[in-house]
Design an enzyme around this catalytic site. Sequence first.
Site, PDB file in Angstrom:
ATOM      1  CB  CYS A  96      -2.639  15.483  -3.193  1.00 25.84           C
ATOM      2  SG  CYS A  96      -4.270  16.193  -2.918  1.00 25.84           S
ATOM      3  CE1 TYR A 155     -12.014   2.671  -7.374  1.00 25.66           C
ATOM      4  CE2 TYR A 155      -9.952   2.942  -8.564  1.00 25.66           C
ATOM      5  CZ  TYR A 155     -10.867   2.126  -7.906  1.00 25.66           C
ATOM      6  OH  TYR A 155     -10.632   0.789  -7.786  1.00 25.66           O
ATOM      7  CD  GLU A 207      -4.061  15.667   3.464  1.00 29.19           C
ATOM      8  OE1 GLU A 207      -4.980  14.892   3.137  1.00 29.19           O
ATOM      9  OE2 GLU A 207      -2.877  15.516   3.114  1.00 29.19           O
ATOM     10  CB  CYS A 218      -4.711  18.497   0.289  1.00 28.45           C
ATOM     11  SG  CYS A 218      -5.936  17.176   0.263  1.00 28.45           S
ATOM     12  CG  ASN A 265      -8.000   8.263   3.229  1.00 28.25           C
ATOM     13  OD1 ASN A 265      -7.974   7.964   4.413  1.00 28.25           O
ATOM     14  ND2 ASN A 265      -7.465   7.492   2.296  1.00 28.25           N
TER      15      ASN A 265
HETATM   16  N1  THU Z   1      -4.855  10.868   0.217  1.00 31.60           N
HETATM   17  C1  THU Z   1      -5.119  11.722   1.244  1.00 31.60           C
HETATM   18  O1  THU Z   1      -6.034  11.491   2.057  1.00 31.60           O
HETATM   19  N2  THU Z   1      -4.351  12.838   1.358  1.00 31.60           N
HETATM   20  C2  THU Z   1      -3.371  13.176   0.480  1.00 31.60           C
HETATM   21  O2  THU Z   1      -2.841  14.270   0.569  1.00 31.60           O
HETATM   22  C3  THU Z   1      -2.929  12.227  -0.529  1.00 31.60           C
HETATM   23  C4  THU Z   1      -3.818  11.063  -0.751  1.00 31.60           C
HETATM   24  C5  THU Z   1      -5.715   9.691   0.079  1.00 31.60           C
HETATM   25  C6  THU Z   1      -6.606   9.726  -1.130  1.00 31.60           C
HETATM   26  C7  THU Z   1      -6.880   8.268  -1.352  1.00 31.60           C
HETATM   27  O3  THU Z   1      -7.975   7.891  -0.537  1.00 31.60           O
HETATM   28  C8  THU Z   1      -5.630   7.572  -0.837  1.00 31.60           C
HETATM   29  O4  THU Z   1      -4.937   8.527  -0.057  1.00 31.60           O
HETATM   30  C9  THU Z   1      -4.711   7.078  -1.941  1.00 31.60           C
HETATM   31  O5  THU Z   1      -4.392   8.095  -2.820  1.00 31.60           O
END
Ligand code: THU
Length: 160
Positions: free
Chosen positions: A112, A68, A75, A115, A62
């Site tokens: 999420c 933000y 992913e 993704c 990430n």
């Molecule tokens: N995040 C991901 O990298 N993948 C996901 O499927 C859910 C959330 C990251 C986004 C952000 O940088 C951190 O987790 C907190 O939400």
Amino acid sequence: MASELKLQISVDVLELSELSTAECQAMELARQAANDAYAPYSNFLVGAALLLEDGSLFKGSNQENAAYPSGLCAERTALFALSANHPNKKISLLAVTARRRHEHEYLAAMPCGACRQVMAEYEYKQQEQIPVLLQGPEGKFYRFKTVSDLLPFQFTKENL
Ligand code: THU
């Protein structure tokens, strides 16, 4: 009389020792990728690894941003980078894990919705199922046979 559609999704719940060598390698790379996450705001480190049809591995983490919403999940970082660099390579596994900075325990990494939608796009594109291996709770792993099990009733090119 309204009819009803019932969905049945089967998810393998596995111990580390039950993962195949390739699955272990992909999960290990996802863990390494999480170490490189740029997550100074959430301190939630997510790593994703893609095992490709030729046996090679590709990773993403990430990437957060002071604005933000400009950040991106692990992913999608992995999938977009793969598609940009190797547009024709098929994916045979996607592995995802997460942990909090300064903590060793791996946490359930449930992708999420955005993704899942992007995973669905590449599964549709390659016309072959992409199994998804997620870090689950309590040190277990969840293995989905296909992205469709993570995102039923999906919107694809077929719907346009
Ligand atoms: N995040 C991901 O990298 N993948 C996901 O499927 C859910 C959330 C990251 C986004 C952000 O940088 C951190 O987790 C907190 O939400």
